[in-house]
Each structure stands twice: as structure tokens, then as C-alpha cells.
Design a protein around this motif. Structure first.
Motif, mmCIF file in Angstrom:
data_model
loop_
_atom_site.group_PDB
_atom_site.id
_atom_site.type_symbol
_atom_site.label_atom_id
_atom_site.label_comp_id
_atom_site.label_asym_id
_atom_site.label_seq_id
_atom_site.Cartn_x
_atom_site.Cartn_y
_atom_site.Cartn_z
ATOM 1 N N ALA A 155 -7.319 11.092 -9.667
ATOM 2 C CA ALA A 155 -8.660 10.807 -10.170
ATOM 3 C C ALA A 155 -9.221 11.949 -10.996
ATOM 4 C CB ALA A 155 -9.597 10.497 -9.005
ATOM 5 N N SER A 156 -8.861 13.167 -10.617
ATOM 6 C CA SER A 156 -9.408 14.330 -11.338
ATOM 7 C C SER A 156 -8.624 14.592 -12.610
ATOM 8 C CB SER A 156 -9.370 15.566 -10.447
ATOM 9 O OG SER A 156 -8.058 15.831 -10.020
ATOM 10 N N ASP A 201 -4.441 6.615 -6.593
ATOM 11 C CA ASP A 201 -5.607 6.651 -7.471
ATOM 12 C C ASP A 201 -6.482 7.874 -7.183
ATOM 13 O OD1 ASP A 201 -4.823 4.357 -8.749
ATOM 14 O OD2 ASP A 201 -6.114 3.035 -7.581
ATOM 15 N N GLN A 202 -6.694 8.154 -5.922
ATOM 16 C CA GLN A 202 -7.508 9.318 -5.558
ATOM 17 C C GLN A 202 -6.824 10.621 -5.958
ATOM 18 O OE1 GLN A 202 -7.893 8.515 -1.386
ATOM 19 N NE2 GLN A 202 -9.872 7.481 -1.584
ATOM 20 N N LEU A 203 -5.506 10.664 -5.802
ATOM 21 C CA LEU A 203 -4.754 11.873 -6.128
ATOM 22 C C LEU A 203 -4.893 12.231 -7.602
ATOM 23 C CD1 LEU A 203 -2.640 14.024 -5.201
ATOM 24 C CD2 LEU A 203 -0.882 12.390 -5.902
ATOM 25 N N THR A 244 -3.914 12.359 4.317
ATOM 26 C CA THR A 244 -3.315 11.510 3.293
ATOM 27 C C THR A 244 -4.361 11.062 2.277
ATOM 28 O OG1 THR A 244 -3.643 9.525 4.626
ATOM 29 C CG2 THR A 244 -1.523 10.657 4.842
ATOM 30 N N THR A 245 -3.876 10.582 1.165
ATOM 31 C CA THR A 245 -4.753 10.063 0.122
ATOM 32 C C THR A 245 -4.054 8.872 -0.529
ATOM 33 O OG1 THR A 245 -6.036 10.664 -1.843
ATOM 34 C CG2 THR A 245 -3.848 11.633 -1.657
ATOM 35 N N THR A 246 -4.661 8.316 -1.547
ATOM 36 C CA THR A 246 -4.040 7.241 -2.314
ATOM 37 C C THR A 246 -3.616 7.770 -3.671
ATOM 38 O OG1 THR A 246 -6.085 6.508 -3.364
ATOM 39 C CG2 THR A 246 -5.575 5.589 -1.190
ATOM 40 N N GLN A 275 0.851 -1.188 0.000
ATOM 41 C CA GLN A 275 0.000 0.000 0.000
ATOM 42 C C GLN A 275 0.884 1.233 0.000
ATOM 43 O OE1 GLN A 275 -2.348 0.565 3.530
ATOM 44 N NE2 GLN A 275 -3.800 1.932 2.524
ATOM 45 N N THR A 312 0.178 14.897 1.827
ATOM 46 C CA THR A 312 0.099 16.233 1.230
ATOM 47 C C THR A 312 0.546 17.312 2.216
ATOM 48 O OG1 THR A 312 -2.239 16.377 1.868
ATOM 49 C CG2 THR A 312 -1.750 15.577 -0.349
#
Length: 316
Positions: free
Chosen positions: A315-316, A311-313, A307-309, A221, A226
């Protein structure tokens, strides 16, 4: 033609009669492909960087390589010799003045030559570590270097606007995909970190199609931070750490005392370094006892709640 050559690139003539040069390794692969430029030793006190570059480059044969690797293992020779973050001759931080100045001071001229070398690259990686007394493990993930950062496989990644004047900022300005690897330091767990540099560096080369084979999953993982803060002592003395480098990546509650500065003469507790966020990820730490000066790296923590992942980072 595939080969491994070593050349010297002139920088300037020093007052002591020494011709300052950069040693540049070039591995030309047996098959065509992109060009990767790699630096080590931009900060002279981060001695792991040059060795990480040496071991990675030495692990690659021209016969297996697609494209070209251009490596500068010691990007700041005088700082490396002095074990200093800054160039002794002018006191400048090489990694804050890119693209430098061919007509400037020693460090400015070094940056200018290095910046020119970088312009040959399709990909760029800068190998850093922590300094003389602290140990670190994370990587930078930039908008144009996602594939490099994720395949290098650090469990902790940091996404942020690049610091002004860094090699990374210069790469981004010139549309060069890049990452920065912060790996090891402080004389702790050295063999393990050097082995990671080779394994994970080769994995990155597979991901950008410079080596054959499918990239493996290095970290189960990957967490993207950020917000990241460095805790520095304001007093000098003995640093007593409560979180040794083998605990990097742990989550620590806010208010936890990470370490204390002790007066080695009177044994008085001069200062405590405290985890500032409600939930903190340990990114840089020290062995149980080290000496410290005001402003040194004490600990580094990320905000676990923001924090994020990967994929999420993206995604946009």
C-alpha cells in the motif's frame, strides 16, 4: 523458430576425472516475450525441486510459449547425488555464496556459472522443497516479484530481506523480478505437491504474459508473514510429530508442543519443540515419526499476529 534444446555448460574438472557440467534446458517460444530462468536442486536434499522443474517444463510446448524459458533442473549435481544440503566436496551451501567465484572451490564455481545464467533473465524462480524428513509449503514475496509470488498461488507468503548470498539476493541485486517456491518434501503428499507445481507454475507464466489466458485465483486468501522461525532439535533420536504435513497452514496456540525428540534406546523424552509465538502458523512439519539429528529442520512457524495482506504490504 520455436524449439526445446538441451545443452551442457562446463563448470570445472574434478579430481576423479569427471567434467562437472550443468544441464540447461532452453524452450524458445513461437512468439517473442521475456526470458524466465528456473532452478531446481540448489539444495541436493530437496529432491522435489528438480522434479517440479521437469514437470513444469515438460508441460509447456514451444508453440504456446511467448519468450524463452531457461531451466537448470539440477543446480548442484554432486549434492543431489549425495542427497545433501551441502556440496560434499567442500561442505558449502550453494545458496549462501552467490555470485560465487570462477576461481574458487567446486561450489563457488557452480554459483558463478549459475549467476551468469541468471543474468539472461527478466524473471527468475528458484524451486525448493523441504528435505528428507520434513514437508513445507509457502512462497517468498519480494518487492520486485509481487506478480510472480501472488500468481503462483501459495496460501502463505513470506516477505523479508533476502538472505545474503542466495540466488534470490543475486536476482534482486541485478533488478530481476524473482520468487522462491518452497513446495513439498519429506516424501509426503508428493503427487499433490507436484501437481501444484505444474498448475501454479503455469498460472505464474500467464501472469507474466508468457502463456495465453487469464491467471486463475489459486488461493482464496493469501497471508503474508513477516516473521518466520525454524525450530530445530538440539538432540538426535526419534522425532515424534503431533502435526503432520496435512495440517500445514493451521494456526496453533503459543506453548503448544509440536513434537518431541525421543531417545530410541531408552524411550526417554529428550526435548520438546514448542510453538514460540502467541499465535503460530504452521509452515513446515513432519510425519508422525521420523529420525532426527541435532540442527535438523524440525518445524517452521510464522507469527500469526504480525501477518498482513498483499494489498496492505504494498500500500505504501
Amino acid at each position: 523458430m520455436s524449439d526445446h534444446t538441451i545443452e551442457t555448460v562446463p563448470v570445472t574438472r574434478m579430481g576423479n576425472g569427471h567434467d562437472l557440467e550443468l544441464t540447461v534446458h532452453r524452450i524458445t517460444g513461437a512468439r517473442p516475450g521475456p526470458t524466465l530462468v528456473a532452478f531446481g536442486g540448489v539444495h541436493g536434499d530437496e529432491a522435489m525441486g528438480p522434479e517440479e522443474v521437469r514437470r513444469l517444463v515438460s508441460s509447456i510446448s514451444p508453440a504456446e510459449l511467448k519468450g524463452t524459458i531457461v531451466a537448470v533442473p539440477v543446480a548442484n549435481p554432486y549434492a543431489y547425488d549425495a542427497m545433501s544440503r551441502f556440496t560434499p566436496q567442500d561442505g558449502l551451501n550453494l545458496n549462501r555464496i552467490f555470485p560465487g567465484d570462477r576461481n574458487g572451490s567446486v561450489t563457488e564455481q557452480l554459483a558463478a556459472v549459475l549467476a551468469e545464467i541468471m543474468l539472461r533473465a527478466d524473471y527468475f524462480v528458484d524451486f525448493h522443497s523441504s528435505g528428507l524428513y520434513s514437508t513445507v509449503e509457502y512462497g517468498y514475496i519480494m518487492d520486485d516479484g509481487k506478480e510472480m509470488a501472488t500468481s503462483f498461488g501459495a496460501a502463505l507468503l513470506y516477505h523479508h530481506a533476502p538472505y545474503e548470498g542466495t540466488s534470490n539476493a543475486w536476482a534482486i541485486k541485478n533488478n530481476i523480478a524473482s520468487t522462491v517456491c518452497e513446495l513439498g518434501g519429506g516424501g509426503q503428499l508428493t503427487d499433490a505437491f507436484l501437481a501444484k507445481a505444474v498448475r501454479q507454475g503455469r498460472n505464474m507464466l500467464k501472469a507474466i504474459d508468457m502463456l495465453d489466458g487469464e491467471p486463475e485465483t489459486i488461493a482464496e486468501q493469501q497471508i503474508v508473514m513477516t516473521e518466520l522461525v525454524t525450530l530445530r532439535p538440539t538432540r538426535g533420536g526419534a522425532m515424534i510429530s503431533h502435526f503432520s504435513p496435512d495440517r500445514l497452514g493451521e494456526v496453533v496456540k503459543g506453548g503448544t508442543v509440536l513434537g518431541e525428540v525421543i531417545d530410541p534406546y531408552t524411550f526417554q523424552v529428550l526435548e520438546q519443540l514448542v510453538a514460540p509465538y502467541e499465535s503460530n502458523i504452521l509452515v513446515l512439519s513432519r510425519e508422525g515419526y521420523t529420525r532426527c539429528s541435532p540442527g535438523d529442520y524440525g518445524f517452521m512457524v510464522g507469527n500469526a499476529d504480525t501477518t498482513t495482506t498483499v494489498d496492505q504490504l504494498f500500500a505504501s
